[in-house]
Enzyme design. Structure first.
Site, PDB file in Angstrom:
ATOM      1  N   LYS A 114       0.871  -1.188   0.000  1.00 22.37           N
ATOM      2  CA  LYS A 114       0.000   0.000   0.000  1.00 22.37           C
ATOM      3  C   LYS A 114       0.897   1.224   0.000  1.00 22.37           C
ATOM      4  O   LYS A 114       2.021   1.178   0.494  1.00 22.37           O
ATOM      5  CB  LYS A 114      -0.869   0.022   1.269  1.00 22.37           C
ATOM      6  CG  LYS A 114      -2.115   0.861   1.124  1.00 22.37           C
ATOM      7  CD  LYS A 114      -3.253   0.038   0.552  1.00 22.37           C
ATOM      8  CE  LYS A 114      -4.476   0.847   0.243  1.00 22.37           C
ATOM      9  NZ  LYS A 114      -5.610  -0.036  -0.103  1.00 22.37           N
ATOM     10  N   ASP A 140      -7.155   4.150  -4.406  1.00 20.89           N
ATOM     11  CA  ASP A 140      -7.787   4.015  -3.085  1.00 20.89           C
ATOM     12  C   ASP A 140      -8.382   5.400  -2.819  1.00 20.89           C
ATOM     13  O   ASP A 140      -8.628   6.146  -3.780  1.00 20.89           O
ATOM     14  CB  ASP A 140      -6.751   3.600  -2.016  1.00 20.89           C
ATOM     15  CG  ASP A 140      -7.409   3.140  -0.704  1.00 20.89           C
ATOM     16  OD1 ASP A 140      -7.862   1.993  -0.634  1.00 20.89           O
ATOM     17  OD2 ASP A 140      -7.493   3.943   0.251  1.00 20.89           O
TER      18      ASP A 140
HETATM   19  P1  NDP Z   1     -13.052   7.639  -2.714  1.00 21.65           P
HETATM   20  O1  NDP Z   1     -11.960   8.630  -2.554  1.00 21.65           O
HETATM   21  O2  NDP Z   1     -13.617   7.403  -4.063  1.00 21.65           O
HETATM   22  O3  NDP Z   1     -14.240   7.955  -1.724  1.00 21.65           O
HETATM   23  C1  NDP Z   1     -14.046   8.031  -0.372  1.00 21.65           C
HETATM   24  C2  NDP Z   1     -15.354   8.384   0.288  1.00 21.65           C
HETATM   25  O4  NDP Z   1     -15.214   8.232   1.696  1.00 21.65           O
HETATM   26  C3  NDP Z   1     -15.755   9.826   0.055  1.00 21.65           C
HETATM   27  O5  NDP Z   1     -17.141   9.934   0.058  1.00 21.65           O
HETATM   28  C4  NDP Z   1     -15.121  10.522   1.253  1.00 21.65           C
HETATM   29  O6  NDP Z   1     -15.712  11.763   1.600  1.00 21.65           O
HETATM   30  C5  NDP Z   1     -15.386   9.502   2.336  1.00 21.65           C
HETATM   31  N1  NDP Z   1     -14.399   9.683   3.393  1.00 21.65           N
HETATM   32  C6  NDP Z   1     -13.049   9.670   3.275  1.00 21.65           C
HETATM   33  N2  NDP Z   1     -12.475   9.920   4.454  1.00 21.65           N
HETATM   34  C7  NDP Z   1     -13.480  10.109   5.321  1.00 21.65           C
HETATM   35  C8  NDP Z   1     -13.552  10.405   6.696  1.00 21.65           C
HETATM   36  N3  NDP Z   1     -12.416  10.557   7.413  1.00 21.65           N
HETATM   37  N4  NDP Z   1     -14.775  10.507   7.265  1.00 21.65           N
HETATM   38  C9  NDP Z   1     -15.915  10.336   6.539  1.00 21.65           C
HETATM   39  N5  NDP Z   1     -15.904  10.071   5.231  1.00 21.65           N
HETATM   40  C10 NDP Z   1     -14.727   9.955   4.639  1.00 21.65           C
HETATM   41  O7  NDP Z   1     -12.447   6.271  -2.132  1.00 21.65           O
HETATM   42  P2  NDP Z   1     -12.962   4.784  -2.347  1.00 21.65           P
HETATM   43  O8  NDP Z   1     -14.420   4.750  -2.538  1.00 21.65           O
HETATM   44  O9  NDP Z   1     -12.080   4.167  -3.365  1.00 21.65           O
HETATM   45  O10 NDP Z   1     -12.572   4.106  -0.946  1.00 21.65           O
HETATM   46  C11 NDP Z   1     -13.499   4.008   0.135  1.00 21.65           C
HETATM   47  C12 NDP Z   1     -13.032   2.914   1.068  1.00 21.65           C
HETATM   48  O11 NDP Z   1     -12.972   1.661   0.364  1.00 21.65           O
HETATM   49  C13 NDP Z   1     -11.641   3.090   1.674  1.00 21.65           C
HETATM   50  O12 NDP Z   1     -11.624   2.525   2.967  1.00 21.65           O
HETATM   51  C14 NDP Z   1     -10.762   2.254   0.758  1.00 21.65           C
HETATM   52  O13 NDP Z   1      -9.572   1.848   1.402  1.00 21.65           O
HETATM   53  C15 NDP Z   1     -11.689   1.080   0.500  1.00 21.65           C
HETATM   54  N6  NDP Z   1     -11.408   0.271  -0.675  1.00 21.65           N
HETATM   55  C16 NDP Z   1     -11.309   0.814  -1.916  1.00 21.65           C
HETATM   56  C17 NDP Z   1     -11.073   0.019  -3.014  1.00 21.65           C
HETATM   57  C18 NDP Z   1     -11.037   0.553  -4.394  1.00 21.65           C
HETATM   58  O14 NDP Z   1     -10.916  -0.252  -5.329  1.00 21.65           O
HETATM   59  N7  NDP Z   1     -11.165   1.855  -4.618  1.00 21.65           N
HETATM   60  C19 NDP Z   1     -10.876  -1.432  -2.879  1.00 21.65           C
HETATM   61  C20 NDP Z   1     -11.092  -1.930  -1.530  1.00 21.65           C
HETATM   62  C21 NDP Z   1     -11.328  -1.079  -0.488  1.00 21.65           C
HETATM   63  P3  NDP Z   1     -14.933  13.143   1.311  1.00 21.65           P
HETATM   64  O15 NDP Z   1     -15.069  13.352  -0.156  1.00 21.65           O
HETATM   65  O16 NDP Z   1     -15.633  14.144   2.141  1.00 21.65           O
HETATM   66  O17 NDP Z   1     -13.502  12.930   1.741  1.00 21.65           O
HETATM   67  O1  2IT Z   2      -7.928  -1.697  -0.611  1.00 19.22           O
HETATM   68  C1  2IT Z   2      -7.875  -2.197  -1.749  1.00 19.22           C
HETATM   69  O2  2IT Z   2      -8.006  -3.405  -1.939  1.00 19.22           O
HETATM   70  C2  2IT Z   2      -7.666  -1.291  -2.887  1.00 19.22           C
HETATM   71  N1  2IT Z   2      -7.597  -0.089  -2.688  1.00 19.22           N
HETATM   72  C3  2IT Z   2      -7.526  -1.846  -4.277  1.00 19.22           C
HETATM   73  C4  2IT Z   2      -6.118  -2.298  -4.521  1.00 19.22           C
HETATM   74  C5  2IT Z   2      -5.817  -2.743  -5.927  1.00 19.22           C
HETATM   75  O3  2IT Z   2      -4.637  -3.036  -6.150  1.00 19.22           O
HETATM   76  O4  2IT Z   2      -6.699  -2.805  -6.780  1.00 19.22           O
END
Ligand code: NDP
Ligand code: 2IT
Length: 447
Positions: free
Chosen positions: A126, A166
């Protein structure tokens, strides 16, 4: 057993005392995996978990760039290369002001187990930066991404370490990062995943984490002869994972009541339907606006400033925003309101105390390392397509994703089924993820 776990955690705390999120992630794994190690001679006495909590390599670097006002900005960049026993390091990049060693080590550690669960040959890593993308122009984002890659490029490669998105890193950022990598290395390879379709990306990768989470929840619900049809669903976040989790819930006949961002949550009693979701996708992905702006278009909805959605009555909850966004009090509210299933889209969104409440109430609960693994699994499928120099159809990738989520569910049942039939998906995911990595480490010797 308690003493063995405590002795192990004492060593980890001594070395990583200032890293609360990392300690939280390690504690959860230690409590479920150490009893398994003790019962299995091939793992016992080999300090295998102690080796797994130490990153193989942790890189920290300076990132300097110039903002639109001509000011010089300085950020910190990181890449944690946690474990490469079963494949090259693989995992996302997070750009958020809260990023530090603790956050990235917790995410890298979780990623090792998650990637092992996917059935694909990927190690765990990461990275990211404390850079805050909010309010930055496209040109500033580009300059930052280029500056970040001008150092990261020497540590990664399509057979070494393959980053992806992420929080704060989506298709726009992956484009800028890929452009600079290609320029510096003079090679077009699958070094990043989440790429655009015309330059090496995979269909379904944008949808994969959210869809995969719902596929996993569907598998859990099936064990109780339940489905999403007619169920009320709370989703937190409004980014990549939340948007596509909501989309899949709608396709399966569920009703999405909430979405959120770091300023608060929206509650739409009538349900956020496909048209409303399309509005949110444009609002968040194109206009880069705030979730509260939903009310400008749909004034009958409610915006609760500074709050999380867990107090709204629901059948199913999908936390898809960030770590520790759902605490003990929230878990109690969900249970008392009749919630039957919590499936984590985010990484470690439920606190340890919240998970204990879910387990005590014996509801369906899936930890992110199992239920959000569809994202990285589809990244793995993107890598395969890049190596083959071939693209699968949408349907082909979606079917593979469904199959992988179903296999992860089976692994959880194998290691997580209690004597009374209740499935502890936390224990199931941790042990299943551990076994594959530990076997590979043992086979490769002390390195
Ligand atoms: P994005 O940046 O697309 O979206 C993040 C969302 O979470 C936004 O709505 C953001 O709001 C909100 N957020 C972030 N920080 C906070 C906080 N401290 N308190 C409240 N809301 C918050 O990210 P993703 O959708 O990609 O990721 C969301 C989660 O999923 C994370 O935990 C990530 O690690 C996990 N994840 C993502 C993957 C991926 O493929 N993208 C894969 C597996 C897991 P704001 O805009 O106000 O910051
Ligand atoms: O938390 C996760 O699994 C991710 N942000 C996706 C990682 C990836 O390599 O697609």
């Amino acid at each position: 057993m308690k003493n063995k776990i405590k002795a192990f955690l004492d060593i980890v705390k001594q070395r990583n005392g200032e890293e609360p999120e990392f300690l939280q992630a390690v504690e959860e794994v230690a409590e479920t995996v150490i009893p398994y190690i003790v019962e299995h001679d091939i793992y016992y006495g080999k300090n295998i978990l102690l080796r797994m909590v130490e990153p193989e390599r942790a890189i920290m670097f300076r990132v300097c760039w110039v903002d639109d006002d001509g000011e010089i900005q300085v950020n910190r960049g990181y890449r944690i290369q946690m474990n490469s026993a079963i494949g090259p390091y693989k995992g996302g990049l997070r750009f958020h002001p809260t990023v530090n060693m603790s956050i990235l080590k917790f995410l890298a550690f979780e990623q090792v187990f998650k990637n092992s669960l996917t059935t694909l040959p990927m190690g765990g890593g990461k990275g990211g930066s404390d850079f805050d993308p909010k309010g930055k122009s496209d040109n500033e984002i580009m300059r930052f991404c280029h500056a970040f890659m001008s150092e990261l490029f020497r540590h990664i490669g399509s057979n070494t370490d393959i980053p992806a998105g992420d929080i704060g890193v989506g298709s726009r950022e992956i484009g800028f990062l890929f452009g600079m990598y290609k320029k510096l290395r003079n090679e077009f390879t699958g070094v990043l995943t989440g790429k655009g379709i015309s330059w090496g990306g995979s269909l379904i990768r944008p949808e994969a984490t959210g869809y995969g989470n719902v596929y996993f929840a569907q598998k859990m619900l099936e064990t109780k002869n339940e489905s999403f049809k007619g169920k009320t669903v709370l989703v937190s976040g409004s980014g990549n994972v939340a948007q596509y989790a909501a989309e899949k819930v709608l396709q399966l006949g569920g009703k999405v009541l909430t979405l959120s961002d770091s300023s608060g949550y929206i509650y739409d009693e009538d349900g956020i339907d496909a048209e409303k979701l399309a509005f949110i996708m444009t609002l968040k992905n194109v206009k880069r606006g705030r979730i509260s702006e939903y009310l400008e278009r749909y004034p009958e909805a409610i915006f609760e400033k500074g709050k999380t959605p867990w107090g709204v009555k629901c059948d199913i909850a999908l936390p898809c925003a960030t770590q520790n966004e759902l605490n003990e009090a929230d878990a109690k509210l969900l249970i008392s309101n009749g919630c039957i299933c919590v499936s984590e889209g985010a990484n470690m969104p439920s606190t340890k105390e919240a998970i204990a409440i879910f387990h005590k109430a014996k509801i369906l609960f899936a930890p992110g390392k199992a239920s959000n693994a569809g994202g990285v699994a589809t990244s793995g499928l993107e890598m395969t397509q890049n190596s083959l120099r071939f693209n699968w159809t949408r349907e082909e990738v979606d079917n593979k994703l469904k199959e992988i989520m179903s296999d992860i569910h089976k692994s959880c049942l194998k290691y997580g089924t209690d004597k009374d039939g209740y499935v502890d998906y936390v224990r199931g995911a941790n042990i299943a993820g551990f076994v594959k990595v530990a076997d590979a480490m043992l086979a490769q010797g002390i390195v």
